[in-house]
Design a protein around this motif. Sequence first.
Motif, PDB file in Angstrom:
ATOM      1  N   LEU A   1      41.874  31.362  45.315  1.00 29.74           N
ATOM      2  CA  LEU A   1      41.453  31.894  43.830  1.00 29.74           C
ATOM      3  C   LEU A   1      40.524  32.995  43.712  1.00 29.74           C
ATOM      4  CD1 LEU A   1      41.219  28.231  42.508  1.00 29.74           C
ATOM      5  CD2 LEU A   1      42.784  29.844  41.688  1.00 29.74           C
ATOM      6  N   SER A   2      39.519  33.365  44.410  1.00 25.18           N
ATOM      7  CA  SER A   2      38.724  34.266  44.533  1.00 25.18           C
ATOM      8  C   SER A   2      39.518  35.673  44.714  1.00 25.18           C
ATOM      9  CB  SER A   2      37.822  34.414  45.544  1.00 25.18           C
ATOM     10  OG  SER A   2      36.768  33.200  45.616  1.00 25.18           O
ATOM     11  N   LEU A   3      40.499  35.851  45.446  1.00 23.09           N
ATOM     12  CA  LEU A   3      41.023  37.064  45.655  1.00 23.09           C
ATOM     13  C   LEU A   3      42.229  37.345  44.201  1.00 23.09           C
ATOM     14  CD1 LEU A   3      42.960  36.560  49.244  1.00 23.09           C
ATOM     15  CD2 LEU A   3      41.103  38.183  48.399  1.00 23.09           C
TER      16      LEU A   3
ATOM     17  N   GLN B   1      42.183  40.629  39.119  1.00 27.65           N
ATOM     18  CA  GLN B   1      42.237  40.460  37.536  1.00 27.65           C
ATOM     19  C   GLN B   1      42.884  39.233  36.929  1.00 27.65           C
ATOM     20  OE1 GLN B   1      39.940  42.577  36.131  1.00 27.65           O
ATOM     21  NE2 GLN B   1      39.404  42.652  38.353  1.00 27.65           N
ATOM     22  N   VAL B   2      43.290  38.371  37.767  1.00 28.57           N
ATOM     23  CA  VAL B   2      43.738  37.205  37.042  1.00 28.57           C
ATOM     24  C   VAL B   2      42.696  36.294  36.389  1.00 28.57           C
ATOM     25  CG1 VAL B   2      45.175  34.949  37.528  1.00 28.57           C
ATOM     26  CG2 VAL B   2      45.756  37.069  38.776  1.00 28.57           C
ATOM     27  N   VAL B   3      43.029  36.359  34.998  1.00 23.64           N
ATOM     28  CA  VAL B   3      41.715  35.684  34.060  1.00 23.64           C
ATOM     29  C   VAL B   3      41.550  34.412  34.438  1.00 23.64           C
ATOM     30  CG1 VAL B   3      40.644  35.479  31.826  1.00 23.64           C
ATOM     31  CG2 VAL B   3      41.778  37.601  32.616  1.00 23.64           C
TER      32      VAL B   3
ATOM     33  N   ALA C   1      51.242  35.988  47.878  1.00 30.66           N
ATOM     34  CA  ALA C   1      49.701  36.251  47.918  1.00 30.66           C
ATOM     35  C   ALA C   1      49.327  37.150  49.140  1.00 30.66           C
ATOM     36  CB  ALA C   1      49.078  34.904  47.832  1.00 30.66           C
ATOM     37  N   GLY C   2      50.002  36.880  50.380  1.00 33.19           N
ATOM     38  CA  GLY C   2      49.658  37.667  51.393  1.00 33.19           C
ATOM     39  C   GLY C   2      50.119  39.238  51.431  1.00 33.19           C
ATOM     40  N   GLN C   3      51.003  39.192  50.345  1.00 31.73           N
ATOM     41  CA  GLN C   3      51.567  40.818  50.086  1.00 31.73           C
ATOM     42  C   GLN C   3      50.897  41.361  48.892  1.00 31.73           C
ATOM     43  OE1 GLN C   3      55.645  39.940  49.606  1.00 31.73           O
ATOM     44  NE2 GLN C   3      55.986  39.987  51.693  1.00 31.73           N
ATOM     45  N   GLY C   4      49.859  40.747  48.413  1.00 32.68           N
ATOM     46  CA  GLY C   4      49.115  41.359  47.342  1.00 32.68           C
ATOM     47  C   GLY C   4      48.997  40.763  46.004  1.00 32.68           C
ATOM     48  N   SER C   5      50.121  39.817  45.645  1.00 35.11           N
ATOM     49  CA  SER C   5      50.045  39.326  44.308  1.00 35.11           C
ATOM     50  C   SER C   5      49.016  38.377  44.046  1.00 35.11           C
ATOM     51  CB  SER C   5      51.500  38.579  44.380  1.00 35.11           C
ATOM     52  OG  SER C   5      51.639  37.948  43.080  1.00 35.11           O
ATOM     53  N   GLY C   6      48.392  38.989  42.956  1.00 34.76           N
ATOM     54  CA  GLY C   6      47.242  38.165  42.190  1.00 34.76           C
ATOM     55  C   GLY C   6      48.027  36.950  41.688  1.00 34.76           C
ATOM     56  N   PRO C   7      48.888  36.820  40.891  1.00 36.80           N
ATOM     57  CA  PRO C   7      49.496  35.746  40.249  1.00 36.80           C
ATOM     58  C   PRO C   7      49.575  34.471  41.535  1.00 36.80           C
ATOM     59  CG  PRO C   7      50.213  37.326  38.982  1.00 36.80           C
ATOM     60  CD  PRO C   7      49.659  37.797  40.099  1.00 36.80           C
ATOM     61  N   ALA C   8      50.453  34.947  42.245  1.00 30.97           N
ATOM     62  CA  ALA C   8      50.725  34.166  43.782  1.00 30.97           C
ATOM     63  C   ALA C   8      49.669  33.671  44.099  1.00 30.97           C
ATOM     64  CB  ALA C   8      51.676  34.951  44.322  1.00 30.97           C
TER      65      ALA C   8
END
Length: 158
Positions: free
Chosen positions: A76-78, A83-85, A44-51
Amino acid sequence: MAAWLLAAALAAGEPAAQLAQAKALMRGTPVEQPQARAMFGQAAGQGSGPAAYYLGLMLKNGMGGPQDQAAALHWLSLAAQRQVVPAMFLVANMLLDSDAAQARYWLDAACEAEYPEALLQKSVALGEGRMGYAHNEEQAALFLKMAEHAMGHRQPEP
């Protein structure tokens, strides 16, 4: 053979394989969950929306460590911004009591993406005139039909 491919992808730092491994750990025993939380945090820190989504879920539910609603909302906001629905829907509900305008924004975004639960929630809100939506039975019925349709072609999990 599949285990060998997964191990090779993990060794090469393949993001999809790392996400798959973290998800498996998250769904495993409570002893494995802190490792999943750490893996999601790194990705997530590297930019993964799903993570960011899964990290937020783990924080929200106290999986792999203590519950932390503020940190959960952050991640969750990130994810929602990425675009993680499902994250859009969760953020909308987490903000209901503190920021109605942002809650509506994220609920509407999830509806645009045809997320069934969001469509259903908006249908109820329109039918009851809640969440800052004007009471509108026609719109409520339309969103209910859209929710029923969306249930038939649900998106895969992130």
